[in-house]
Design a protein around this motif. Structure first.
Motif, PDB file in Angstrom:
ATOM      1  N   LYS A 107       0.816  -1.211   0.000  1.00 21.50           N
ATOM      2  CA  LYS A 107       0.000   0.000   0.000  1.00 21.50           C
ATOM      3  C   LYS A 107       0.848   1.259   0.000  1.00 21.50           C
ATOM      4  O   LYS A 107       1.858   1.354   0.701  1.00 21.50           O
ATOM      5  CB  LYS A 107      -0.925   0.017   1.234  1.00 21.50           C
ATOM      6  CG  LYS A 107      -2.211  -0.763   0.987  1.00 21.50           C
ATOM      7  CD  LYS A 107      -3.124  -0.788   2.206  1.00 21.50           C
ATOM      8  CE  LYS A 107      -3.650   0.591   2.587  1.00 21.50           C
ATOM      9  NZ  LYS A 107      -4.442   0.499   3.851  1.00 21.50           N
ATOM     10  N   GLU A 108       0.412   2.244  -0.804  1.00 23.82           N
ATOM     11  CA  GLU A 108       1.136   3.515  -0.869  1.00 23.82           C
ATOM     12  C   GLU A 108       1.065   4.214   0.487  1.00 23.82           C
ATOM     13  O   GLU A 108      -0.005   4.291   1.093  1.00 23.82           O
ATOM     14  CB  GLU A 108       0.471   4.448  -1.899  1.00 23.82           C
ATOM     15  CG  GLU A 108       0.318   3.837  -3.269  1.00 23.82           C
ATOM     16  CD  GLU A 108       1.305   4.438  -4.269  1.00 23.82           C
ATOM     17  OE1 GLU A 108       1.979   5.419  -3.915  1.00 23.82           O
ATOM     18  OE2 GLU A 108       1.393   3.899  -5.392  1.00 23.82           O
ATOM     19  N   SER A 109       2.185   4.709   0.932  1.00 19.93           N
ATOM     20  CA  SER A 109       2.188   5.457   2.186  1.00 19.93           C
ATOM     21  C   SER A 109       3.309   6.495   2.143  1.00 19.93           C
ATOM     22  O   SER A 109       3.862   6.760   1.062  1.00 19.93           O
ATOM     23  CB  SER A 109       2.356   4.498   3.367  1.00 19.93           C
ATOM     24  OG  SER A 109       2.255   5.202   4.581  1.00 19.93           O
ATOM     25  N   TRP A 110       3.602   7.066   3.278  1.00 24.58           N
ATOM     26  CA  TRP A 110       4.654   8.085   3.361  1.00 24.58           C
ATOM     27  C   TRP A 110       5.632   7.699   4.446  1.00 24.58           C
ATOM     28  O   TRP A 110       5.252   7.169   5.484  1.00 24.58           O
ATOM     29  CB  TRP A 110       4.043   9.463   3.655  1.00 24.58           C
ATOM     30  CG  TRP A 110       3.121   9.907   2.570  1.00 24.58           C
ATOM     31  CD1 TRP A 110       1.755   9.809   2.559  1.00 24.58           C
ATOM     32  CD2 TRP A 110       3.494  10.496   1.322  1.00 24.58           C
ATOM     33  NE1 TRP A 110       1.250  10.304   1.378  1.00 24.58           N
ATOM     34  CE2 TRP A 110       2.299  10.739   0.600  1.00 24.58           C
ATOM     35  CE3 TRP A 110       4.712  10.846   0.732  1.00 24.58           C
ATOM     36  CZ2 TRP A 110       2.286  11.308  -0.668  1.00 24.58           C
ATOM     37  CZ3 TRP A 110       4.706  11.415  -0.522  1.00 24.58           C
ATOM     38  CH2 TRP A 110       3.511  11.636  -1.216  1.00 24.58           C
ATOM     39  N   PHE A 111       6.874   8.018   4.198  1.00 25.72           N
ATOM     40  CA  PHE A 111       7.925   7.695   5.155  1.00 25.72           C
ATOM     41  C   PHE A 111       7.608   8.250   6.549  1.00 25.72           C
ATOM     42  O   PHE A 111       7.728   7.559   7.553  1.00 25.72           O
ATOM     43  CB  PHE A 111       9.263   8.240   4.643  1.00 25.72           C
ATOM     44  CG  PHE A 111      10.393   8.090   5.615  1.00 25.72           C
ATOM     45  CD1 PHE A 111      10.736   6.830   6.115  1.00 25.72           C
ATOM     46  CD2 PHE A 111      11.124   9.197   6.045  1.00 25.72           C
ATOM     47  CE1 PHE A 111      11.779   6.681   7.022  1.00 25.72           C
ATOM     48  CE2 PHE A 111      12.165   9.054   6.945  1.00 25.72           C
ATOM     49  CZ  PHE A 111      12.490   7.802   7.444  1.00 25.72           C
ATOM     50  N   LEU A 112       7.174   9.539   6.590  1.00 30.19           N
ATOM     51  CA  LEU A 112       6.970  10.160   7.901  1.00 30.19           C
ATOM     52  C   LEU A 112       5.866   9.495   8.707  1.00 30.19           C
ATOM     53  O   LEU A 112       5.814   9.639   9.915  1.00 30.19           O
ATOM     54  CB  LEU A 112       6.670  11.654   7.752  1.00 30.19           C
ATOM     55  CG  LEU A 112       7.853  12.525   7.312  1.00 30.19           C
ATOM     56  CD1 LEU A 112       7.473  13.994   7.369  1.00 30.19           C
ATOM     57  CD2 LEU A 112       9.084  12.280   8.182  1.00 30.19           C
ATOM     58  N   LYS A 113       4.990   8.770   8.026  1.00 31.66           N
ATOM     59  CA  LYS A 113       3.941   8.074   8.768  1.00 31.66           C
ATOM     60  C   LYS A 113       4.493   6.861   9.497  1.00 31.66           C
ATOM     61  O   LYS A 113       3.831   6.316  10.378  1.00 31.66           O
ATOM     62  CB  LYS A 113       2.822   7.617   7.823  1.00 31.66           C
ATOM     63  CG  LYS A 113       2.001   8.764   7.275  1.00 31.66           C
ATOM     64  CD  LYS A 113       0.603   8.282   6.948  1.00 31.66           C
ATOM     65  CE  LYS A 113      -0.255   9.365   6.334  1.00 31.66           C
ATOM     66  NZ  LYS A 113      -0.640  10.404   7.308  1.00 31.66           N
ATOM     67  N   SER A 114       5.669   6.398   9.093  1.00 27.95           N
ATOM     68  CA  SER A 114       6.197   5.181   9.715  1.00 27.95           C
ATOM     69  C   SER A 114       7.144   5.461  10.872  1.00 27.95           C
ATOM     70  O   SER A 114       7.527   4.534  11.576  1.00 27.95           O
ATOM     71  CB  SER A 114       6.910   4.288   8.703  1.00 27.95           C
ATOM     72  OG  SER A 114       6.886   4.818   7.434  1.00 27.95           O
ATOM     73  N   ILE A 115       7.557   6.722  11.045  1.00 29.00           N
ATOM     74  CA  ILE A 115       8.466   6.981  12.164  1.00 29.00           C
ATOM     75  C   ILE A 115       7.806   7.966  13.132  1.00 29.00           C
ATOM     76  O   ILE A 115       6.833   8.627  12.792  1.00 29.00           O
ATOM     77  CB  ILE A 115       9.833   7.522  11.681  1.00 29.00           C
ATOM     78  CG1 ILE A 115       9.671   8.874  10.968  1.00 29.00           C
ATOM     79  CG2 ILE A 115      10.509   6.533  10.753  1.00 29.00           C
ATOM     80  CD1 ILE A 115      10.991   9.578  10.719  1.00 29.00           C
ATOM     81  N   GLY A 116       8.367   8.071  14.325  1.00 30.21           N
ATOM     82  CA  GLY A 116       7.843   9.004  15.313  1.00 30.21           C
ATOM     83  C   GLY A 116       7.221   8.299  16.495  1.00 30.21           C
ATOM     84  O   GLY A 116       6.927   7.099  16.437  1.00 30.21           O
ATOM     85  N   ASN A 117       7.043   9.054  17.561  1.00 31.50           N
ATOM     86  CA  ASN A 117       6.503   8.621  18.867  1.00 31.50           C
ATOM     87  C   ASN A 117       7.493   7.801  19.691  1.00 31.50           C
ATOM     88  O   ASN A 117       7.459   7.838  20.906  1.00 31.50           O
ATOM     89  CB  ASN A 117       5.181   7.854  18.733  1.00 31.50           C
ATOM     90  CG  ASN A 117       4.101   8.711  18.089  1.00 31.50           C
ATOM     91  OD1 ASN A 117       4.086   9.930  18.281  1.00 31.50           O
ATOM     92  ND2 ASN A 117       3.240   8.103  17.313  1.00 31.50           N
ATOM     93  N   ASN A 118       8.332   7.043  19.012  1.00 36.28           N
ATOM     94  CA  ASN A 118       9.409   6.307  19.690  1.00 36.28           C
ATOM     95  C   ASN A 118      10.705   6.572  18.932  1.00 36.28           C
ATOM     96  O   ASN A 118      10.672   7.083  17.831  1.00 36.28           O
ATOM     97  CB  ASN A 118       9.138   4.803  19.627  1.00 36.28           C
ATOM     98  CG  ASN A 118       7.931   4.431  20.449  1.00 36.28           C
ATOM     99  OD1 ASN A 118       7.911   4.645  21.661  1.00 36.28           O
ATOM    100  ND2 ASN A 118       6.919   3.902  19.790  1.00 36.28           N
ATOM    101  N   PHE A 119      11.806   6.150  19.541  1.00 40.76           N
ATOM    102  CA  PHE A 119      13.049   6.152  18.774  1.00 40.76           C
ATOM    103  C   PHE A 119      12.914   5.093  17.680  1.00 40.76           C
ATOM    104  O   PHE A 119      12.464   3.983  17.943  1.00 40.76           O
ATOM    105  CB  PHE A 119      14.241   5.834  19.674  1.00 40.76           C
ATOM    106  CG  PHE A 119      14.688   7.021  20.484  1.00 40.76           C
ATOM    107  CD1 PHE A 119      15.638   7.891  19.959  1.00 40.76           C
ATOM    108  CD2 PHE A 119      14.154   7.291  21.740  1.00 40.76           C
ATOM    109  CE1 PHE A 119      16.048   9.003  20.680  1.00 40.76           C
ATOM    110  CE2 PHE A 119      14.551   8.395  22.468  1.00 40.76           C
ATOM    111  CZ  PHE A 119      15.505   9.258  21.936  1.00 40.76           C
ATOM    112  N   THR A 120      13.259   5.484  16.467  1.00 42.99           N
ATOM    113  CA  THR A 120      13.123   4.558  15.348  1.00 42.99           C
ATOM    114  C   THR A 120      14.424   4.501  14.562  1.00 42.99           C
ATOM    115  O   THR A 120      15.001   5.543  14.238  1.00 42.99           O
ATOM    116  CB  THR A 120      11.998   5.018  14.393  1.00 42.99           C
ATOM    117  OG1 THR A 120      10.831   5.285  15.158  1.00 42.99           O
ATOM    118  CG2 THR A 120      11.679   3.942  13.357  1.00 42.99           C
ATOM    119  N   GLY A 121      14.847   3.282  14.267  1.00 47.86           N
ATOM    120  CA  GLY A 121      16.002   3.110  13.396  1.00 47.86           C
ATOM    121  C   GLY A 121      15.528   2.839  11.980  1.00 47.86           C
ATOM    122  O   GLY A 121      14.525   2.149  11.784  1.00 47.86           O
ATOM    123  N   VAL A 122      16.209   3.412  11.025  1.00 40.55           N
ATOM    124  CA  VAL A 122      15.866   3.164   9.627  1.00 40.55           C
ATOM    125  C   VAL A 122      17.112   2.612   8.935  1.00 40.55           C
ATOM    126  O   VAL A 122      18.139   3.273   8.862  1.00 40.55           O
ATOM    127  CB  VAL A 122      15.376   4.455   8.942  1.00 40.55           C
ATOM    128  CG1 VAL A 122      15.205   4.243   7.451  1.00 40.55           C
ATOM    129  CG2 VAL A 122      14.062   4.914   9.564  1.00 40.55           C
TER     130      VAL A 122
END
Ligand SMILES: Cc1cc2nc3c(=O)[nH]c(=O)nc-3n(C[C@H](O)[C@H](O)[C@H](O)COP(=O)(O)OP(=O)(O)OC[C@H]3O[C@@H](n4cnc5c(N)ncnc54)[C@H](O)[C@@H]3O)c2cc1C
Lengths: 550, 68
Positions: A445-460
Motif C-alpha cells: 500500500k502507498e504510504s509516506w515515510f513520515l507516517k512510519s516513524i515518530g513517537n518512539n526512537f526509530t532506526g531506519v
C-alpha cells in the motif's frame, strides 16, 4: 459572519463535589492549538493529562491561516494532518509586487522537493484547525478539555505543582507533576509567576479583513509594497477555504482606529484594491500591532512554557502557531520519558535550549521582515525602495526583498542530544534536522515515510540485500527505551516492517547507501546515523539523546 | 584582507571617476541622491560578494556614535 461555531459546554468537574484532591501527571493550561496538540501528543505517549481553558469556544478572530509543512507533519502524527490538508487551500508560490508595476518583482516557491505528503503551506482558518484538534481529543482516552475552567493561581514545590481553578459553579485546586503553560500571548501564568517577556512592539498598525467573495485569483500569497491602492504602505492577499480571503492592509502608526474600522472605510479600501464591481461579505475585521518577544527561559522547574505564552512573533512569516507546534513536538516525548522514570528531569533543559534557539531564529526572521516592511528610519526606507526598484531589473536584488521569510523548521544542529557524524553523507539532513518525507509502500500500500516513524526512537536501515534487519537490531526493541528498526529496500520482498522505497527517493534524500542506519528521535528528528549498524553505537546515541548518566 | 588592501589605490584616473560619481547627482534632491547611493551600494556589494570583505568595509566606515 463566520458561520456559527459551536459552544463547548461546561461540565461540572468532580473536584467540586469531593475533598479528595485529584493528581494528574500533566495539566495543560490553555486549549489553543498548542495546548490541544500537547494533550494529544501526551496521550500518544501514554501520559494522562487534562487541558484547562477559561473559554468555551474556538478562536474566531482573524488569526492563523498559514500552516507550514512541518507543522502539518507534526499535526499528522497527532491524528489531524489529513483533515487539515483536505479542507485547506494548498499553496507553494508567493509573489511580491511593487508600486504600479503589473508584474511581480519577485516570486518564491516554498516546496523545494516534490513527492512529499504535505505541501509547503496550506491556508486554513485557525478555528477549523482547533475544531479538528477538539474532535481528535474527544476520541482519546488520556486527554480531555475542561471548558470554562480558568486557572487563577499556580504554585510549585519539589514534588509537583498545584493550580487553583475557577469555574461557573465554584473553585477547586488540582495537583500535577508538571504544568504546561499554553495560555497564549498574554499568558496569565507568566504574569502570576512574574516572568519577563522581553522584546519589542512595532510602531505600526495592520488592518486584517477576512472577506467572503467569489474570485478567480490563484491560490498564491500576493504581497504588495507601495501599491496604488495603499500608497506608501503594504498589502497582502491570501486565499482561505470557503471562498474566504484574507486581506491585510498596512496603515501606519498615526491612525484613527475607530474610523479605520468603520465598514464603509474598509469597503472603500477593498474596492480600491480589487475593483468596484464585485460583492463580498465581511467575516471578520480587526486592527493589530505586532510584537516580537520571548521569555528568557521556557522551563521553570515544574512549569513549562510553550507557544505564544513563551514566544511571540509578527505574523510575517507565519511563525506563530507553526513554531508552537514544534514546541509540542519537542516536549511531548521528553516529558513522557521523565514521567516514566526513564530519563532524568534535566532532559527538559534540552527542550529549553532547543526551543529557545528556535525562538531566536523565528524572532530574528520576523523582526527583519517587519523592519523591511516597516522601515524604522528614513535611510532604511530609502534602501528598501532602492532594493525594490533594483529588483525589477537585477536578479540579485530580489533576494533582498523581504515580505516575510516563511516558516521552515528549525534545524537543531547545535543540540547536545545529537551524536556527531563520523561518516560522510551526501544529504541535506544533518543530526538535528527533522526527517524529510518520501513516498513508500508498506505491504503493497502507498504510504509516506513520515507516517512510519515518530513517537518512539526509530532506526531506519537501508538493506544490503533482501529485507533483513542487521544482526542485533531486534534486541534493541526490548531496551528500557526501545528502538524499533525499519528496513528500507528498493526490492519488493516480503518482510515485516519493510518500507518499499519504490521510487528510490528515500534513498536519494537520506543518501541511504546499503548498510546505512539512521536513528530518529520520537519527534522525527535525525539524532545519529552511521554507514554500518552497531548496536552499541545506537544504545550510546539513545543514552545521549535522553541525557542518561554514564 | 587588511586595512592595506582596502586602502590600496585601484582606480585608474581617479579624478575622472570621482567627477562621474558626483555628476550622477547633478540636479537631484537629497532624497533622490540617497536613493541613487543606496542602489549603487547594493550593486557594488553584490559585485564584491565576499562577506568577509563586505564586513571589513562596514567596520571601516562605522562610526562610534552618531556624532562621531
Ligand atoms: C492576525 C494574526 C495572524 C496570524 N497568522 C498566523 C499564521 O498564518 N500562521 C501561524 O502559524 N500563526 C499565525 N498567527 C499566530 C497564531 O494565531 C498563534 O501563534 C497561536 O494562536 C498560538 O497558539 P497558543 O495555543 O499558544 O495560544 P492561543 O491560541 O492564544 O491560546 C491560548 C488559550 O489559553 C486560554 N487561556 C488564557 N488564559 C487562561 C487561564 N488563565 N486559564 C485557562 N485558560 C486560559 C485562552 O482562552 C486560549 O484558548 C497569527 C496571529 C495573528 C494575530
Amino acid at each position: 459572519m463566520r458561520g456559527v461555531r459551536q459552544i463547548y459546554p461546561f461540565t461540572r468537574p468532580p473536584e467540586l463535589d469531593t475533598d479528595k484532591r485529584t493528581r494528574v501527571p500533566v495539566i495543560i493550561v490553555g486549549a489553543g492549538p498548542i495546548g490541544m496538540a500537547m494533550g494529544l501528543d501526551l496521550d500518544l505517549q501514554g501520559i494522562p493529562n487534562i487541558i484547562l481553558d477559561d473559554d468555551n469556544k474556538v478562536s474566531i478572530g482573524s488569526r492563523a491561516i498559514c500552516w507550514a509543512k512541518r507543522a502539518l507533519e507534526v499535526v499528522d502524527r497527532l491524528g489531524c494532518g489529513e483533515r487539515m490538508l483536505d479542507k485547506g487551500v494548498t499553496w507553494n508560490l508567493g509573489k511580491v509586487f511593487f508600486g504600479d508595476r503589473k508584474d511581480p518583482v519577485y516570486g518564491f516557491n516554498m516546496l523545494e522537493e516534490e513527492e512529499q505528503q504535505f505541501p509547503g503551506f496550506i491556508n486554513l482558518q485557525q478555528y477549523y484547525a482547533e475544531e479538528y484538534l477538539i474532535d481528535e481529543i474527544d476520541k482519546r482516552e488520556l486527554t480531555s478539555i475542561r471548558w470554562e475552567n480558568e486557572v487563577t493561581a499556580v504554585s510549585q514545590g519539589d514534588e509537583g505543582a498545584t493550580l487553583s481553578v475557577s469555574t461557573p459553579e465554584g473553585k477547586y485546586q488540582i495537583d500535577c507533576d508538571y504544568v504546561v503553560a499554553a495560555d497564549g500571548a498574554r499568558s496569565p501564568l507568566r504574569k502570576m509567576l512574574g516572568f519577563d517577556f522581553g522584546g519589542e512592539t512595532f510602531q505600526d498598525h495592520f488592518l486584517i479583513a477576512d472577506i467572503k467573495m467569489k474570485a478567480e485569483f490563484p491560490a498564491e500569497r500576493w504581497f504588495w509594497f507601495d501599491p496604488p491602492f495603499n500608497r506608501g504602505q503594504s498589502a497582502l492577499l491570501h486565499k482561505q477555504p470557503d471562498d474566504v480571503w484574507r486581506l491585510d492592509f498596512q496603515l501606519g502608526w498615526d491612525i484613527d482606529r475607530e474610523e479605520e474600522l468603520k465598514s464603509e472605510k474598509v469597503s472603500e479600501r477593498i474596492h480600491a484594491m480589487l475593483g468596484d464591481d464585485f460583492e463580498f461579505d465581511f467575516e471578520w475585521v480587526s486592527i493589530y500591532t505586532f510584537q516580537c518577544r520571548r521569555m528568557d527561559r521556557f522551563v521553570h522547574d515544574r512549569i513549562i512554557f510553550t507557544g505564544d505564552a513563551a514566544h511571540l512573533v509578527s505574523p510575517f512569516g507565519a511563525r506563530g502557531a507553526n513554531s508552537g507546534l514544534q514546541d509540542v513536538d519537542n516536549l511531548g516525548w521528553k516529558l513522557a520519558l521523565i514521567l516514566q522514570g526513564k530519563a532524568p528531569a534535566r532532559l527538559l533543559e534540552s527542550y529549553n535550549d532547543e526551543r529557545i534557539a528556535a525562538a531566536k531564529e523565528n524572532i530574528l526572521n520576523s523582526t527583519r521582515a517587519t523592519d523591511f516592511i516597516t522601515p524604522k528610519s528614513e535611510v532604511s526606507r530609502i534602501f528598501r525602495d532602492a532594493t525594490l526598484e533594483l529588483a525589477d531589473e537585477f536578479e540579485f536584488a530580489r533576494r533582498f526583498v523581504n515580505s516575510g521569510r516563511l516558516s521552515i523548521p528549525t534545524i537543531l544542529d547545535d543540540s547536545t542530544l545529537n551524536t556527531e557524524d563520523h561518516d560522510s553523507f551526501d544529504s541535506k539532513l544533518v543530526p538535528g534536522s527533522p526527517a524529510i518525507d518520501a513516498p513508500v509502500k508498506i505491504n503493497g500500500k502507498e504510504s509516506w515515510f513520515l507516517k512510519s516513524i515518530g513517537n518512539n526512537f526509530t532506526g531506519v536501515y537501508f538493506a544490503r540485500q533482501g529485507a533483513n534487519a542487521p544482526e542485533g537490531a531486534a534486541q534493541l526493541e526490548h531496551d528500557d527505551i526501545p528502538v524499533n528498526t525499519l528496513v528500507v529496500s528498493d526490492m519488493d520482498v516480503a518482510g515485516s516492517g519493510l518500507l518499499l522505497d519504490h521510487k528510490g527517493l528515500l534513498k536519494q534524500r537520506l543518501d541511504g547507501q546499503p548498510g546505512t542506519y539512521y536513528l530518529f528521535r520520537p519527534d522525527q528528528h535525525v539524532v545519529a546515523r552511521w554507514r554500518e549498524f552497531d548496536s552499541q553505537a545506537v544504545r550510546d546515541a539513545v543514552a545521549r539523546a535522553t541525557m542518561q548518566a554514564h | 584582507m587588511s586595512q592595506n588592501t582596502l586602502s590600496n589605490p585601484r582606480i585608474d584616473d581617479p579624478d575622472d571617476f570621482y567627477a562621474s560619481l558626483i555628476a550622477l547627482h547633478n540636479g537631484l534632491t537629497t532624497e533622490q541622491s540617497q536613493s541613487l547611493n543606496s542602489k549603487l551600494i547594493l550593486l557594488m556589494a553584490n559585485h564584491i560578494g565576499d562577506r568577509a570583505v563586505l564586513d571589513e568595509m562596514l567596520s571601516a566606515v562605522e562610526t562610534d556614535s552618531p556624532q562621531g
